[in-house]
Design an enzyme around this catalytic site. Structure first.
Site, PDB file in Angstrom:
ATOM      1  N   GLU A 182       0.798  -1.222   0.000  1.00  0.00           N
ATOM      2  CA  GLU A 182       0.000   0.000   0.000  1.00  0.00           C
ATOM      3  C   GLU A 182       0.837   1.282   0.000  1.00  0.00           C
ATOM      4  OE1 GLU A 182      -2.736  -0.485   3.256  1.00  0.00           O
ATOM      5  OE2 GLU A 182      -3.609  -2.309   2.402  1.00  0.00           O
ATOM      6  N   ASN A 188       1.852  -4.636  -3.368  1.00  0.00           N
ATOM      7  CA  ASN A 188       0.450  -4.957  -3.092  1.00  0.00           C
ATOM      8  C   ASN A 188      -0.323  -3.677  -2.805  1.00  0.00           C
ATOM      9  OD1 ASN A 188      -1.545  -7.055  -2.671  1.00  0.00           O
ATOM     10  ND2 ASN A 188      -1.465  -6.581  -0.483  1.00  0.00           N
ATOM     11  N   HIS A 209     -10.620  -5.564  -2.299  1.00  0.00           N
ATOM     12  CA  HIS A 209     -11.567  -5.426  -1.192  1.00  0.00           C
ATOM     13  C   HIS A 209     -12.771  -4.632  -1.706  1.00  0.00           C
ATOM     14  CE1 HIS A 209      -8.968  -7.051   1.889  1.00  0.00           C
ATOM     15  NE2 HIS A 209      -8.006  -6.198   1.584  1.00  0.00           N
ATOM     16  N   GLU A 225      -6.376 -10.217  -2.004  1.00  0.00           N
ATOM     17  CA  GLU A 225      -7.044 -10.143  -0.695  1.00  0.00           C
ATOM     18  C   GLU A 225      -8.556  -9.991  -0.849  1.00  0.00           C
ATOM     19  OE1 GLU A 225      -5.423  -7.165   1.885  1.00  0.00           O
ATOM     20  OE2 GLU A 225      -3.353  -7.549   1.297  1.00  0.00           O
ATOM     21  N   ASP A 227     -12.462  -9.814  -0.708  1.00  0.00           N
ATOM     22  CA  ASP A 227     -13.661 -10.081   0.074  1.00  0.00           C
ATOM     23  C   ASP A 227     -14.757  -9.141  -0.407  1.00  0.00           C
ATOM     24  OD1 ASP A 227     -12.677  -7.720   1.219  1.00  0.00           O
ATOM     25  OD2 ASP A 227     -12.087  -8.685   3.082  1.00  0.00           O
TER      26      ASP A 227
END
Length: 584
Positions: A382, A433, A469, A500, A502
């Site tokens: 990030e 990432n 996300h 990642e 979700d």
């Protein structure tokens, strides 16, 4: 038969006898019962963070682990427990005896922690579940603290005068709804029991307080555990349970089986946490049978394995690596350099050169420890800014807020981090990432430009992780937009992965589960169709331990975000992921 907390309180009579070498006299007293079970000898304590085992004696040192908030504030204690060692299954009354030495030394407290249920570690937050902490403070008092699972802080904390140092024998008995505390046969008092061991299990943790006035480079010598035994009382049953086998039964009808048939190297993965992995058999079985890659959810982050300057403890992280090896899974390690999840000491130095040395030493030590054991690293996590002004007036969109690395080195910290990781583990694939770069806009443009500059400077970056996300409906991006970004990276010779994912859905969202399934399957399908996309991972796989849980209430309220629900039942998302493999 369902035995609630009150019933177990009436059944349980728990006696803890702690013998701590040389101070108060006497051998202590305990109720008569069954044969003693030795919990130290012939059991594994080598994976207990903060301890050193030698000749069946454990030295317990101060790890001083804390979990800070996402904004770098706070610092909740995160003491370790022995996940890979013995625990107890009790049908009623029992006694635990522990002999300790080197307590009450004015340097800090010495503690035994008994967990009725192990804590849950979410992203940068620890949920305390029922447990009891008992020990000797630095000034020689006996302290008992009880967590009832309803809050971060102990529900009960009580001190008892003892003037203990060196050797002390403590007895802690639970009879009905009351704990009775004794020292060397002397009754000290009682504490109300809210039903800590209502589920009939006991897990062990050992703690040593850091010396209050010690410098950041100093470490308390700690105390020693020389005996730990358990026995059943009053004719009740007691079993000593060893750590479970890590190898899980495989299935031909699983996500990983589908991934193996793709026709090129491709992995399907998930983020895993070590606490449920060792304590929840259904979680463990699904993790080992469904996925070919794991990402450590927290155990590789600096505040977990590098809590103090010069103090590393890899044992929780090593457990995940052992699980991966036992089940032929790759490890995508997360993360070496981030502006979050940093121990406070990493932020306390303003000298740019010292900050640089701290980062490089950390990378060399951590990536070096796992050399040959992990397939990939999130080297920098990030780096893009959340401040809109960072994308204007010629700024490059890099995060300066809260990042000690950027403040000390500017963009060069990214180059240095990737080069250091490559030196430490030349065969590992190295990723950057980031979140919010699946959609079009200035954040994606700035990241693409950053990767272009890194490649031009010869930085050994292999890929970019798209976190995916989808916290809000507005985060749900057309898969074709995501595909265009994957192809843009292919033009630079850079790999991509979903890292990642979700998809939280609201309770009142119409067709929410179907939307969740479509979103996940759509991103997986892109990865399967684009040759430079190497893996698809979700951030956890079950809502039982999902990081999107509502942590504003206690205990946290689970969300609806992942392919398995809180009861570990597969949702439509799981079926759609299987179908996506079959459709390509």
């Amino acid at each position: 038969m369902d035995l609630g907390g009150g019933t177990w309180q009436r059944l349980a009579a728990v006696a803890l006898v702690m013998a701590v070498a040389a101070g108060c006299t006497g051998q202590g007293e305990g109720a008569g019962g069954g044969n003693d079970e030795d919990l130290l000898r012939n059991h594994d304590w080598t994976q207990m963070p903060g301890t050193t085992a030698r000749n069946d004696i454990l030295r317990v040192s101060a790890l001083d682990r804390h979990i800070v908030e996402q904004d770098s504030s706070g610092g909740r204690p995160n003491p370790p427990l022995n996940l890979a060692g013995p625990h107890l299954r009790s049908g009623g009354d029992f006694t635990v005896t522990a002999r300790m030495s080197g307590v009450g030394d004015d340097a800090g407290g010495s503690w035994l922690r008994l967990y009725g249920r192990v804590p849950v570690i979410y992203d940068e937050w620890r949920q305390e579940r029922p447990s009891l902490r008992v020990g000797v403070t630095a000034d020689g008092q006996v302290k008992v603290q009880i967590w009832d699972g309803e809050g971060d802080e102990p529900a009960t904390s009580k001190d008892f005068d003892c003037d203990c140092s060196g050797t002390v024998t403590l007895a802690l008995s639970s009879i009905g709804d009351t704990f009775r505390v004794e020292a060397d046969g002397r009754r000290l008092g009682t504490v109300q029991d809210p039903g800590v061991f209502a589920e009939g299990t006991v897990w062990f943790g050992l703690e040593a307080d850091a010396e209050a006035d010690a410098g950041e480079d100093e470490r308390r010598e700690g105390w020693r555990l020389t005996r730990l035994t358990a026995r059943a009382e009053s004719g009740d049953s007691l079993r000593v349970i060893k750590a479970p086998q890590l190898r899980q039964e495989q299935s031909d009808d699983s996500l990983r089986a589908r991934a193996a048939d793709v026709g090129r190297p491709f992995d399907v993965g998930t983020a895993l946490a070590e606490n449920p992995l060792l304590t929840d058999s259904r979680y463990r079985a699904l993790a080992g049978s469904q996925f070919s890659m794991l990402t450590p959810e927290n155990a590789f982050k600096p505040q977990f394995l590098h809590p103090r300057r010069g103090v590393y403890d890899f044992r929780d992280a090593d457990l995940l690596v052992r699980f991966a090896r036992a089940n032929d899974m790759k490890v995508h390690a997360h993360t070496l350099v981030w502006h979050e999840a940093l121990p406070n000491w990493m932020r306390e130095n303003d000298d740019p050169e010292e900050v640089r040395r701290t980062m490089l030493r950390h990378i060399a030590m951590v990536a070096g420890h796992f050399k040959g054991k992990v397939a990939e690293w999130d080297v920098v996590n990030e780096p893009m800014s959340d401040d809109e002004e960072s994308y204007t007036n010629g700024d490059l969109g890099l995060r300066s807020e809260q990042s000690p690395w950027f403040e000390a080195m500017g963009e060069e910290y990214i180059d240095e981090a990737f080069r250091a990781a490559h030196r430490a583990d030349p065969k590992a694939r190295l990723f950057l990432n980031e979140y919010g770069v699946e959609e079009e806009g200035e954040r994606w443009d700035a990241l693409y430009d950053l990767v272009t500059r890194l490649k031009e400077r010869g930085v050994p970056i292999d890929g970019v992780g798209f976190q995916n996300h989808e916290y809000e409906p507005g985060d749900r991006i057309d898969p074709e937009t995501f595909r265009s970004h994957v192809r843009d990276l292919a033009g630079l010779g850079v790999q991509a992965r979903v890292s990642e994912m979700d998809v939280p859905i609201g309770e009142d969202e119409e067709d929410g589960r179907q939307t969740q399934a479509d979103e996940m399957a759509g991103k997986l399908r892109v990865c399967l169709e684009e040759p430079n996309c190497t893996s698809f991972s979700t951030w956890g796989f079950t809502d039982r331990y999902g990081s999107t849980a509502d942590t504003k209430v206690y205990p946290p309220r689970t969300a609806d975000s992942l392919p398995w629900d809180a009861a570990l039942r597969p949702k439509p998302a799981y079926e759609r992921l299987l179908e996506a493999f079959d459709e390509v």
